[in-house]
Scaffold this active site. Structure first.
Site, short mmCIF file in Angstrom:
data_model
loop_
_atom_site.label_atom_id
_atom_site.label_comp_id
_atom_site.label_asym_id
_atom_site.label_seq_id
_atom_site.Cartn_x
_atom_site.Cartn_y
_atom_site.Cartn_z
N LYS A 1 8.90 -5.36 1.91
CA LYS A 1 9.30 -5.17 0.41
C LYS A 1 8.36 -5.52 -0.62
CE LYS A 1 12.59 -8.27 0.64
NZ LYS A 1 12.32 -8.79 2.15
N THR B 1 4.91 -4.93 -0.33
CA THR B 1 4.07 -4.11 -0.01
C THR B 1 4.43 -2.88 -0.93
OG1 THR B 1 3.18 -4.85 2.03
CG2 THR B 1 2.76 -2.50 1.82
N ARG C 1 7.47 -12.84 -5.95
CA ARG C 1 7.45 -14.38 -5.77
C ARG C 1 6.17 -14.77 -5.30
NH1 ARG C 1 11.77 -14.36 -1.21
NH2 ARG C 1 10.98 -12.45 -0.97
N LYS D 1 4.57 -15.54 9.79
CA LYS D 1 5.00 -14.17 8.97
C LYS D 1 3.42 -13.89 8.18
CE LYS D 1 8.45 -12.80 7.12
NZ LYS D 1 9.78 -12.66 6.19
N ALA E 1 15.65 -17.12 0.13
CA ALA E 1 16.79 -16.20 -0.02
C ALA E 1 17.92 -16.31 0.72
CB ALA E 1 16.48 -14.75 0.12
N PHE F 1 14.67 -11.00 1.84
CA PHE F 1 15.57 -10.43 3.25
C PHE F 1 16.15 -9.20 2.68
CE2 PHE F 1 15.60 -15.26 4.43
CZ PHE F 1 14.25 -15.10 5.07
N PHE G 1 4.64 2.84 8.76
CA PHE G 1 3.61 2.25 9.67
C PHE G 1 3.05 3.20 10.40
CE2 PHE G 1 6.53 -1.05 8.35
CZ PHE G 1 5.66 -2.29 8.77
N TRP H 1 0.73 1.26 2.53
CA TRP H 1 -0.32 0.57 3.11
C TRP H 1 -1.61 1.29 3.30
CZ3 TRP H 1 -3.56 -0.20 6.91
CH2 TRP H 1 -4.10 -1.35 7.23
#
Length: 555
Positions: free
Chosen positions: A69, A71, A92, A103, A272, A300, A380, A408
């Site tokens: 999210k 990115t 955030r 992560k 979250a 999330f 991806f 990305w």
């Protein structure tokens, strides 16, 4: 190239230059070196806010690694700026726990990052440290009051649930005994540590309007009961002034830049599941005051961060979002279609199609709030054209637009069609946003509405402890607060094993906690870990710094 290698290849602009492009004077900046600064609250402009357009980036139910999210938020903002739309992303702050755990950081990825990523992912401007100190100051004042003979509020230590916090994953601190070593060391009692992102101080910071409101919310923090059953709040401990003093700079949003040199605002980072999972109200208002478009995100899936963004943050702050970008990934759809984690990189159109009901449920949930949505496929390298075409074909002929966000690999250039779609939604729609429930409803009504409407539950069950908590909340006169349901992010249900779009399940409310300072109630389902542990191979093992100060291994 890795994320950090891409970030380190960029020649950063002086933050004063970045600020000037958005009309911010150098004298208004509190500069932290050359590349980051804090913004004063007087830059918030109510008239400009009303003219700004607010877009939320959310996601389908994520895989353990997350679906990108942040990115997409950054890449979309770059695309909006590239196509002539003055846009600022508001994000955030990362927690050190995930940075050193599994992560990684939270500054985007590839060519859709905010910079300087090393600083942002590590100590940044000290906001988390200030929150930690303010939280632990209250813990120390509570412990001191229990210890002192004079000036004692007669707090029953059995009713005190205020732990300490630390911004690090350390499972050994979840449950501890304090006060050992004799009477000079305090009152022995069981307590523990949460991670800083789970602190109520974090939730308060992200909902406060200004410093005075922050102090008032600090005063409303529920501490426990006296031996004769009277409630005790932080204001009774005379804690609020000192706590707020520690937050005098942390309350100001942080200004950084994207890879393409555009402004980005980062501030706050509540969980979250246990909290609202969105950046601060102040930061969002700042973005709306400075740019025509503000792109923000919530943690999330839509069932967690976005529901709380709408029902708690937007209602509390008077914000009216114009559109939602719902992030989906091919890998997450295959995961919800039954593919095991180790097979998510393998092409599998059948399992992709089987996972689409999860996406459809989240789109259905967005409609309940009256806000239009567009789907963004966060691409991806392992995604195949056949899989992407299958997903787009599923929504052909419907009112749902599906656009690939190849941010990305390409930065803003990979999201121009998504940017155009977002602009159309916000310009063509006078937002019909409405919260899901009314705060005047009973606590049970509010819980049931979320569980049935958003999660898809057929029934809600309450334990004896939860029933007891409901009575306590009513006696304290706090039953008109909104609810912030804590549940797993892995499923629409409260059972992490139920993937896809589960039906006919029962949500069990184990207990209901008070976050009176933040201004919401926390019904807890399942097991919510507020102090994570490190994995077998923590990300910290790959992080290093050389003699010139160059950091490697961050992602």
């Amino acid at each position: 190239m890795t994320d950090i290698e891409i970030a380190q290849s960029v020649e950063l602009r002086d933050i004063r230059e970045v600020a000037s492009r958005w009309g911010i004077l150098e004298d208004d900046l509190m500069v932290y070196g050359k590349h980051k600064a804090k913004l004063p609250l007087n830059l918030i402009n109510e008239e400009k806010m009303r003219q700004g357009r607010l877009v939320l980036v959310s996601a389908i139910s994520p895989t353990p690694a997350g679906e990108g999210k942040t990115t997409v938020t950054i890449g979309l903002s770059e695309a909006m700026n590239q196509t002539g739309r003055n846009t600022i992303p508001v994000l955030r702050e990362p927690s050190l726990g995930p940075v050193f755990g599994m992560k990684g950081g939270a500054t985007g990825g590839g060519y859709a990052q905010v910079l300087p990523m090393e600083d942002i992912n590590l100590h940044f401007t000290g906001d988390f440290a200030a929150i930690e100190k303010a939280h632990n100051l209250l813990a120390a004042l509570i412990a001191n009051n229990l210890h002192q003979v004079q000036n004692n509020l007669q707090i029953d230590p059995r009713t005190v649930h205020w732990k300490r916090v630390m911004d690090m994953n350390d499972r050994s601190l979840r449950r501890i005994i304090t006060g050992l070593g004799g009477t000079s060391s305090g009152i022995p009692r069981e307590t523990g540590f949460d991670i800083t992102a789970a602190s109520e101080i974090m939730a308060i910071l992200c909902l406060a309007d200004d410093l005075e409101n922050l102090k008032a919310r600090f005063g409303n923090i529920f501490v426990g009961f006296t031996f004769d059953g009277k409630p005790v709040y932080a204001r009774d401990l005379k804690a609020t002034g000192a706590m707020a003093a520690l937050m005098k700079d942390a309350i100001k949003p942080n200004l950084v830049q994207t890879i393409e040199g555009n402004a980005a605002i980062i501030h706050g980072g509540p969980f979250a599941n246990i909290a609202q999972g969105t950046n601060s109200v102040i930061a969002t208002r700042m973005g709306l005051s400075l740019a025509d478009y503000t792109i923000t995100e919530a943690g999330f899936g839509f069932d967690l961060g976005a529901e709380k963004f709408f029902d708690i943050k937007c209602r509390d702050a008077g914000l009216k979002p114009q559109a939602v970008v719902l992030v989906a990934t091919i890998r997450a759809l295959k995961y919800h279609g039954g593919a095991p984690l180790h097979e998510l990189k393998r092409p599998d159109v059948a399992r992709l199609k089987a996972g689409i009901p999860n996406l459809e449920k989240h789109l259905e949930n967005i409609r309940h709030f009256g806000v239009p949505a567009v789907v963004a496929i966060n691409r991806f390298a392992t995604d195949t054209d056949a899989e992407i075409e299958a997903l787009q074909a599923h929504f052909e002929g419907s009112d749902v637009e599906v656009h690939v966000a190849d941010v990305w690999a390409k930065g803003g250039a990979g999201a121009h069609s998504l940017a155009d779609a977002v602009a159309r939604l916000t310009e063509a729609n006078d937002t019909a946003f409405k919260p899901l429930y009314d705060n005047s409803w009973s606590v049970e009504q509010k819980i049931e509405t979320i569980c049935r409407t958003v999660y898809g539950a057929k029934a809600i069950d309450y334990t004896l402890q939860a029933r007891k908590d409901l009575r306590k909340i009513a006696e304290l006169g706090l039953d008109k607060l909104p609810v912030c349901i804590a549940k797993t992010q892995k499923s629409l249900s409260d059972n992490p094993e139920l993937l896809g779009r589960p039906k006919d399940f029962v949500v069990t409310i184990r207990e209901i906690e008070l976050a009176a300072g933040a201004g919401f109630l926390i019904p807890i389902t399942g097991t919510i870990v507020r102090m994570p542990g490190l994995p077998a191979r923590p990300a910290a093992e790959s992080i290093d710094i050389d003699r010139e100060g160059k950091i490697t291994g961050l992602f």
